[in-house]
Write a protein that holds these residues in place. Structure first.
Motif, mmCIF file in Angstrom:
data_model
loop_
_atom_site.group_PDB
_atom_site.id
_atom_site.type_symbol
_atom_site.label_atom_id
_atom_site.label_comp_id
_atom_site.label_asym_id
_atom_site.label_seq_id
_atom_site.Cartn_x
_atom_site.Cartn_y
_atom_site.Cartn_z
ATOM 1 N N LEU A 89 -9.129 -6.440 2.858
ATOM 2 C CA LEU A 89 -8.187 -6.370 3.998
ATOM 3 C C LEU A 89 -6.399 -6.390 3.074
ATOM 4 O O LEU A 89 -6.314 -7.387 2.202
ATOM 5 N N LEU A 90 -6.296 -5.042 2.896
ATOM 6 C CA LEU A 90 -5.755 -4.512 1.901
ATOM 7 C C LEU A 90 -4.551 -4.166 2.522
ATOM 8 O O LEU A 90 -4.076 -3.702 3.065
ATOM 9 N N ASP A 91 -3.101 -4.651 2.318
ATOM 10 C CA ASP A 91 -1.558 -4.634 2.088
ATOM 11 C C ASP A 91 -1.401 -3.394 0.768
ATOM 12 O O ASP A 91 -1.766 -3.136 0.252
ATOM 13 N N ALA A 123 -2.540 5.336 -3.025
ATOM 14 C CA ALA A 123 -2.536 4.668 -4.481
ATOM 15 C C ALA A 123 -3.245 3.626 -4.054
ATOM 16 O O ALA A 123 -4.560 3.136 -5.722
ATOM 17 N N THR A 124 -3.472 2.304 -3.251
ATOM 18 C CA THR A 124 -3.861 1.529 -3.601
ATOM 19 C C THR A 124 -5.136 1.168 -2.603
ATOM 20 O O THR A 124 -6.330 0.223 -3.596
ATOM 21 N N VAL A 125 -5.627 1.945 -1.871
ATOM 22 C CA VAL A 125 -6.584 2.463 -1.552
ATOM 23 C C VAL A 125 -7.604 2.935 -2.233
ATOM 24 O O VAL A 125 -8.390 2.455 -2.737
ATOM 25 N N GLN A 126 -6.790 4.097 -3.030
ATOM 26 C CA GLN A 126 -7.616 4.428 -4.657
ATOM 27 C C GLN A 126 -7.985 4.101 -5.157
ATOM 28 O O GLN A 126 -9.598 3.444 -6.059
ATOM 29 N N LYS A 127 -6.728 2.872 -5.589
ATOM 30 C CA LYS A 127 -7.499 2.046 -6.978
ATOM 31 C C LYS A 127 -7.987 0.918 -6.426
ATOM 32 O O LYS A 127 -9.748 0.690 -6.971
ATOM 33 N N MET A 128 -8.334 0.786 -5.192
ATOM 34 C CA MET A 128 -9.479 -0.450 -4.342
ATOM 35 C C MET A 128 -10.828 0.758 -4.462
ATOM 36 O O MET A 128 -12.077 -0.323 -4.612
ATOM 37 N N ARG A 129 -10.852 1.099 -4.036
ATOM 38 C CA ARG A 129 -12.117 2.035 -4.213
ATOM 39 C C ARG A 129 -12.345 2.731 -5.080
ATOM 40 O O ARG A 129 -13.960 2.655 -5.513
#
Length: 218
Positions: A27-29, A39-45
């Motif tokens: 669950l990503l804020d 960019a947060t999603v990209q780093k996690m992915r």
């Protein structure tokens, strides 16, 4: 049985915890102290290719939702606009979509590998066909060379036999010998020219030259 929830205050902490615990879903804020936005999603992915992600944001922005999904998230929720049932539904959907996307990615990788293997097999077959064609052409050329040489060699053998017969019969004289030698030399020179033609035929560094078609045909 409820699954435990692991909290992280920053993206760096989240990445470390996800690496240790391998959670079923993240669950990503999108508003973290050390990262924000898509960019947060990209780093996690980038860190976890197959881990399902549900994005939380305080911005009711459809463009941001689409961008997050394109970056690799499986679902999208706006803070303050969902309840427990919606959260559970988003988590389940993310897990299902994540599993399907993982299987699809694996299938694509396997398919690409199979395509590369088939291409390699086809290239090998093409090389074998080319090699076989070359061998056939080489065999045909050798047969032609043998045919071209057999007749002059037979003629030389006949000249030598005639010289021997003339000698045995006492008919060998200077004129007969010179005539036989002339005939033999003429045939040897013809065979030598044929060898030169073959050598020139297989020269790779030959330069283009103008020539008269009439002389070549003649």
């Amino acid at each position: 049985n409820e699954e435990p929830v692991i909290w992280a205050q920053t993206l760096a902490e989240g990445l470390a915890e996800a690496g240790r615990e391998q959670p079923d879903v993240v669950l990503l804020d999108l508003s973290l102290p050390d990262s924000s936005g898509v960019a947060t999603v990209q780093k996690m992915r980038a860190a976890f290719a197959d881990m399902p992600i549900v994005v939380f944001t305080g911005h009711d922005d459809s463009a941001l939702a689409v961008a997050s999904l394109e970056a690799g998230a499986q679902d999208y929720l706006v803070k303050g606009k969902f309840d427990v049932d919606a959260l559970n539904r988003a988590v389940r959907n993310a897990q299902v979509r994540g599993a399907l996307e993982s299987r699809l990615r694996l299938l694509n990788e396997t398919l690409e590998q199979r395509v590369q293997e088939e291409l390699a097999k086809n290239r090998e077959k093409d090389l074998q066909l080319i090699q076989q064609s070359r061998q056939i052409a080489m065999g045909e050329m050798v047969r032609n060379i043998a045919h071209q040489w057999r007749q002059p060699l037979n003629t030389i053998a006949l000249i030598l036999a005639n010289i021997q017969d003339d000698y045995r019969l006492g008919e060998l004289n200077e004129a007969t010998l010179e005539r036989a030698m002339a005939d033999g030399n003429r045939i040897v020179q013809k065979m030598s020219r044929y060898i030169d033609d073959l050598r020139n035929l297989f020269q790779i560094d030959k330069e283009k030259q103008l020539f008269g078609i009439g002389g070549a045909v003649h």
